[in-house]
Design a protein around this motif. Structure first.
Motif, mmCIF file in Angstrom:
data_model
loop_
_atom_site.group_PDB
_atom_site.id
_atom_site.type_symbol
_atom_site.label_atom_id
_atom_site.label_comp_id
_atom_site.label_asym_id
_atom_site.label_seq_id
_atom_site.Cartn_x
_atom_site.Cartn_y
_atom_site.Cartn_z
ATOM 1 N N GLY A 25 0.811 -1.218 0.000
ATOM 2 C CA GLY A 25 0.000 0.000 0.000
ATOM 3 C C GLY A 25 0.844 1.268 0.000
ATOM 4 N N THR A 26 2.118 1.154 0.342
ATOM 5 C CA THR A 26 2.966 2.352 0.457
ATOM 6 C C THR A 26 4.293 2.230 -0.299
ATOM 7 N N ALA A 27 4.449 1.220 -1.102
ATOM 8 C CA ALA A 27 5.716 1.064 -1.839
ATOM 9 C C ALA A 27 5.431 0.670 -3.278
ATOM 10 N N LEU A 82 7.414 7.830 2.289
ATOM 11 C CA LEU A 82 7.421 8.460 3.622
ATOM 12 C C LEU A 82 6.415 9.594 3.527
ATOM 13 N N GLU A 83 5.397 9.564 4.372
ATOM 14 C CA GLU A 83 4.287 10.511 4.210
ATOM 15 C C GLU A 83 4.764 11.956 4.247
ATOM 16 N N PRO A 89 6.916 10.512 -1.965
ATOM 17 C CA PRO A 89 5.493 10.575 -2.342
ATOM 18 C C PRO A 89 5.311 10.832 -3.843
ATOM 19 N N TYR A 90 6.199 11.634 -4.415
ATOM 20 C CA TYR A 90 6.102 11.907 -5.856
ATOM 21 C C TYR A 90 6.350 10.622 -6.656
ATOM 22 N N LEU A 91 7.392 9.881 -6.275
ATOM 23 C CA LEU A 91 7.737 8.668 -7.045
ATOM 24 C C LEU A 91 6.695 7.560 -6.860
#
Ligand SMILES: Cc1cc2nc3c(=O)[nH]c(=O)nc-3n(C[C@H](O)[C@H](O)[C@H](O)COP(=O)(O)OP(=O)(O)OC[C@H]3O[C@@H](n4cnc5c(N)ncnc54)[C@H](O)[C@@H]3O)c2cc1C
Length: 246
Positions: A25-27, A82-83, A89-91
């Motif tokens: 969800g975050t990578a 990283l929030e 966040p851009y990538l």
């Protein structure tokens, strides 16, 4: 210095994003086409440079996740968001296939595994520190590898399907997960931090003179490297890569 004298790996090149893959969800993995890519070793990284419309630039390092083959001009990186970060966040949320970004590399000559080596290998990853170690797993031939992968929860595991498949099918590769906050259903132990007993049990013993590669956040790397040395591993055979953060 004449431009021709600058090694290509140190000059900025334009890469095109061929594909993106959500790992968790975050990578996210970015597959980059780099027309003049001359190859890399497992463990090396690239620098990425982003330029805003007003000229502001931000630069970060990302390990290469893919193994290299002679006919390939493609490099994969995997970015953990990283929030409160500027670049990740851009990538992980904005970049799309077809976009172009500046890259240079490959960079790094110490934290590399060479396929001609026959020594057993212990890999120890914390979080996104799995990325360069995955390049080593993907480049492995018949060498004996033991991977210890520390994550917070099962949902945080990068390359989860591939690692499960390789753990089943790849002869000579052992994979052991350490979950610090939440374990999968039926897991034999409660959440735990990596400790010296885990490293001792699931890594190669010092008597086997393994090459050890440790990668992750700064503190994780320092603590694990100290454990390996305390267990009797030759410090010269313990290679580390620090991603920053705590
Ligand atoms: C050699 C090398 C290879 C790397 N390879 C990868 C990789 O394969 N995948 C990947 O996702 N990242 C990797 N990193 C980290 C990456 O370069 C960035 O630091 C990361 O993406 C954060 O950038 P950002 O601009 O989003 O955050 P920033 O705006 O730079 O920082 C935001 C906040 O997060 C903290 N922080 C910075 N980095 C980390 C971190 N790694 N962990 C925890 N907190 C942090 C900062 O102290 C700050 O408080 C690597 C770093 C190095 C030096």
């Amino acid at each position: 210095m004449a431009r021709a004298a600058v090694p290509r790996r140190l000059t900025w090149q334009v890469a095109t994003v061929r594909e993106t893959r959500e790992e968790t969800g975050t990578a996210r993995t970015l597959v980059l086409d780099i027309p003049e890519w001359a190859g890399h070793l497992p463990g090396q990284h690239i620098d990425i440079r982003l330029t805003a419309e007003d000229g502001y630039q931000a630069q970060r390092s990302y390990s290469i996740a893919s193994a290299w083959s002679a006919d390939s001009k493609t490099v994969e990186i995997s970015v953990q968001r990283l929030e409160d970060g500027e670049v990740s966040p851009y990538l992980t949320e904005v970049v799309e296939p077809g976009d172009q970004i500046e890259v240079r590399g490959p960079i790094g000559g110490w934290f590399v595994w060479r396929a001609e080596s026959t020594a057993p290998v212990t890999l120890i990853a914390g979080g996104s520190g799995i990325v360069p170690l995955m390049a080593m797993v993907r480049a492995r031939g018949r060498q004996l590898f033991r991977l210890i992968y520390a994550v917070r929860t099962p949902a945080d595991v990068l390359y989860a399907d591939e690692l499960r498949r390789r753990a089943r099918e790849d002869f000579g590769l052992d994979v052991h997960f350490v979950y610090s906050r939440e374990v999968p259903a039926g897991w034999p132990v409660p959440p735990q931090r990596i400790d010296i007993a885990v490293v001792n049990t699931h890594g190669w013993p010092p008597d086997f003179a393994p090459d050890c590669f440790v990668c992750g956040p700064n503190t994780f790397v320092e603590v694990v490297a100290d454990m390996l040395v305390a267990l009797g591993h030759d410090p010269a055979k313990v290679r580390t890569e620090r991603f920053g953060g705590a």
